[in-house]
Scaffold this motif. Structure first.
Motif, PDB file in Angstrom:
ATOM      1  N   PHE A  81       0.854  -1.185   0.000  1.00  0.00           N
ATOM      2  CA  PHE A  81       0.000   0.000   0.000  1.00  0.00           C
ATOM      3  C   PHE A  81       0.892   1.237   0.000  1.00  0.00           C
ATOM      4  CE2 PHE A  81      -1.681   3.333   2.855  1.00  0.00           C
ATOM      5  CZ  PHE A  81      -2.867   3.667   2.213  1.00  0.00           C
ATOM      6  N   HIS A  82       0.650   2.152  -0.925  1.00  0.00           N
ATOM      7  CA  HIS A  82       1.363   3.427  -0.978  1.00  0.00           C
ATOM      8  C   HIS A  82       0.366   4.569  -0.810  1.00  0.00           C
ATOM      9  CE1 HIS A  82       4.746   1.709  -3.835  1.00  0.00           C
ATOM     10  NE2 HIS A  82       4.628   1.036  -2.701  1.00  0.00           N
ATOM     11  N   CYS A  83       0.701   5.551   0.004  1.00  0.00           N
ATOM     12  CA  CYS A  83      -0.139   6.737   0.108  1.00  0.00           C
ATOM     13  C   CYS A  83       0.735   7.989   0.133  1.00  0.00           C
ATOM     14  CB  CYS A  83      -1.016   6.697   1.356  1.00  0.00           C
ATOM     15  SG  CYS A  83      -2.198   8.069   1.429  1.00  0.00           S
ATOM     16  N   TRP A  84       0.465   8.887  -0.803  1.00  0.00           N
ATOM     17  CA  TRP A  84       1.156  10.167  -0.885  1.00  0.00           C
ATOM     18  C   TRP A  84       0.221  11.263  -0.376  1.00  0.00           C
ATOM     19  CZ3 TRP A  84       6.175  10.835  -2.679  1.00  0.00           C
ATOM     20  CH2 TRP A  84       6.763   9.711  -3.297  1.00  0.00           C
ATOM     21  N   ILE A  85       0.716  12.072   0.549  1.00  0.00           N
ATOM     22  CA  ILE A  85      -0.080  13.164   1.111  1.00  0.00           C
ATOM     23  C   ILE A  85       0.295  14.479   0.439  1.00  0.00           C
ATOM     24  CG2 ILE A  85      -0.557  14.509   3.200  1.00  0.00           C
ATOM     25  CD1 ILE A  85      -0.213  11.979   4.820  1.00  0.00           C
ATOM     26  N   GLU A 140      -4.767  -9.596   4.980  1.00  0.00           N
ATOM     27  CA  GLU A 140      -5.097  -8.176   5.064  1.00  0.00           C
ATOM     28  C   GLU A 140      -5.596  -7.639   3.730  1.00  0.00           C
ATOM     29  OE1 GLU A 140      -3.175  -4.509   7.535  1.00  0.00           O
ATOM     30  OE2 GLU A 140      -1.835  -5.620   6.205  1.00  0.00           O
ATOM     31  N   LYS A 141      -6.572  -6.742   3.787  1.00  0.00           N
ATOM     32  CA  LYS A 141      -7.124  -6.078   2.608  1.00  0.00           C
ATOM     33  C   LYS A 141      -6.598  -4.642   2.550  1.00  0.00           C
ATOM     34  CE  LYS A 141      -9.630  -9.739   1.885  1.00  0.00           C
ATOM     35  NZ  LYS A 141      -9.216 -10.714   0.840  1.00  0.00           N
ATOM     36  N   SER A 183     -10.348   7.913   7.282  1.00  0.00           N
ATOM     37  CA  SER A 183     -11.057   6.761   6.744  1.00  0.00           C
ATOM     38  C   SER A 183     -10.472   6.374   5.392  1.00  0.00           C
ATOM     39  CB  SER A 183     -12.552   7.066   6.587  1.00  0.00           C
ATOM     40  OG  SER A 183     -12.743   8.031   5.567  1.00  0.00           O
ATOM     41  N   PHE A 184     -10.654   5.135   5.017  1.00  0.00           N
ATOM     42  CA  PHE A 184     -10.172   4.675   3.710  1.00  0.00           C
ATOM     43  C   PHE A 184     -10.881   5.431   2.592  1.00  0.00           C
ATOM     44  CE2 PHE A 184     -10.228   1.672   0.111  1.00  0.00           C
ATOM     45  CZ  PHE A 184      -8.862   1.473  -0.038  1.00  0.00           C
ATOM     46  N   ASP A 185     -12.126   5.810   2.827  1.00  0.00           N
ATOM     47  CA  ASP A 185     -12.901   6.528   1.811  1.00  0.00           C
ATOM     48  C   ASP A 185     -12.340   7.910   1.506  1.00  0.00           C
ATOM     49  OD1 ASP A 185     -14.614   4.394   1.589  1.00  0.00           O
ATOM     50  OD2 ASP A 185     -16.117   5.214   2.962  1.00  0.00           O
ATOM     51  N   ALA A 186     -11.508   8.443   2.406  1.00  0.00           N
ATOM     52  CA  ALA A 186     -10.924   9.761   2.178  1.00  0.00           C
ATOM     53  C   ALA A 186      -9.770   9.710   1.188  1.00  0.00           C
ATOM     54  CB  ALA A 186     -10.442  10.354   3.504  1.00  0.00           C
ATOM     55  N   LEU A 187      -9.285   8.509   0.879  1.00  0.00           N
ATOM     56  CA  LEU A 187      -8.157   8.360  -0.027  1.00  0.00           C
ATOM     57  C   LEU A 187      -8.628   8.371  -1.486  1.00  0.00           C
ATOM     58  CD1 LEU A 187      -6.200   5.479   1.772  1.00  0.00           C
ATOM     59  CD2 LEU A 187      -6.182   7.936   2.262  1.00  0.00           C
ATOM     60  N   SER A 192       1.732  -2.841  -6.027  1.00  0.00           N
ATOM     61  CA  SER A 192       1.511  -1.735  -5.098  1.00  0.00           C
ATOM     62  C   SER A 192       0.311  -0.897  -5.501  1.00  0.00           C
ATOM     63  CB  SER A 192       2.759  -0.849  -5.037  1.00  0.00           C
ATOM     64  OG  SER A 192       3.902  -1.606  -4.703  1.00  0.00           O
ATOM     65  N   ALA A 193      -0.684  -0.839  -4.631  1.00  0.00           N
ATOM     66  CA  ALA A 193      -1.838   0.036  -4.837  1.00  0.00           C
ATOM     67  C   ALA A 193      -1.472   1.431  -4.335  1.00  0.00           C
ATOM     68  CB  ALA A 193      -3.047  -0.501  -4.087  1.00  0.00           C
ATOM     69  N   VAL A 194      -1.549   2.420  -5.211  1.00  0.00           N
ATOM     70  CA  VAL A 194      -1.078   3.771  -4.908  1.00  0.00           C
ATOM     71  C   VAL A 194      -2.268   4.705  -4.715  1.00  0.00           C
ATOM     72  CG1 VAL A 194       0.420   5.648  -5.651  1.00  0.00           C
ATOM     73  CG2 VAL A 194       0.937   3.295  -6.358  1.00  0.00           C
TER      74      VAL A 194
END
Length: 244
Positions: A34-38, A76-77, A94-98, A123-125
């Motif tokens: 999982f990748h998340c860029w802010i 894990e999901k 929340s996940f919905d905010a991504l 990788s889900a980005v």
């Protein structure tokens, strides 16, 4: 402590079993991450946040990397994996905010302290708009050395090889005995050394320790080598991430 285990896959993303983290990286099994860029906006600029990995990491220690990221453990999901935001940065969302950006298929290899690794990931980005200061984040001591931000357009120019170096602003937990970690990769940054409890203007985000502001030069080679195309695709996609 029970070793961390990952679901593993073939190159067609078909599940083939599970394996411990060390074996996954030693044998190059495909696994999910999982990748998340802010991002945030500052005047007319879109700012992108990125972290510096701790020097004790088993892959690419001391490199700049995604704002928050992690592997999916057994069962894990993706909806669960966004826990990485809370664990690494103290961000409760929340996940919905991504905003989903794309899925990257990556093969990274190297050697750390004499131990070779082959990291193969699906990788889900994602992107997240979060309008708060760097000082408001709570960094996970075991994972994140420091947190930085730079204008998106500057980062694009860097990865498009239109410039060799850009300037980034960052924070790290203050230690009177510490030497600038960034000197390892980018030469000695100019440390502003702004120390404060930072309890004002942060809303409900109150850091547990004082922070040190740092300004340093950043080069493309200082980042984990996800590939030039990956970084350019991410940065272009982050232009459309909106505040929820």
């Amino acid at each position: 402590m029970t070793p961390e285990r990952f679901d593993i896959y073939n190159d067609q993303q078909q599940w083939i079993g599970t394996a411990p983290r060390t074996e996954v990286h030693a044998k190059g099994y495909w696994h999910r991450s999982f990748h998340c860029w802010i991002v945030r906006n500052e005047d007319d600029k879109r700012m992108v946040l990125f972290q510096r990995r701790r020097d004790i990491k088993d892959t690419f220690p001391g490199y700049y990397d995604i704002t928050a990221a992690g592997h999916l453990t057994v069962g894990e999901k993706l909806q669960d994996a966004h826990r990485e935001l809370e664990e690494e940065l103290g961000v409760h969302t929340s996940f919905d905010a991504l905003t989903y950006l794309f899925t990257a298929t990556q093969q990274l290899q190297g050697e750390v302290r004499g131990v070779p690794f082959l990291d193969r990931e699906f990788s889900a980005v994602y992107g997240l708009y979060l309008n708060q200061s760097l000082e408001s984040y709570t960094l996970q001591a075991s994972e994140v050395d420091s947190l930085y931000e730079a204008p998106l357009d500057d980062l694009l120019a860097l990865f498009r090889q239109e410039t060799d170096v850009i300037r980034a602003s960052g924070v790290r937990p203050y230690s009177a005995s510490s030497i600038s970690a960034d000197a390892v990769l980018s030469g000695p940054p100019k440390s502003i050394s702004i120390l404060a409890d930072l309890k004002s203007d942060l809303g409900n985000h109150t850091p547990s320790t004082r922070s040190e502001r740092i300004i340093c030069n950043v080069r493309a080679a200082d980042f984990v080598p996800h590939g030039t195309a990956y970084y350019i695709d991410v940065l272009e996609a982050l232009k459309r991430v909106e505040q929820v």
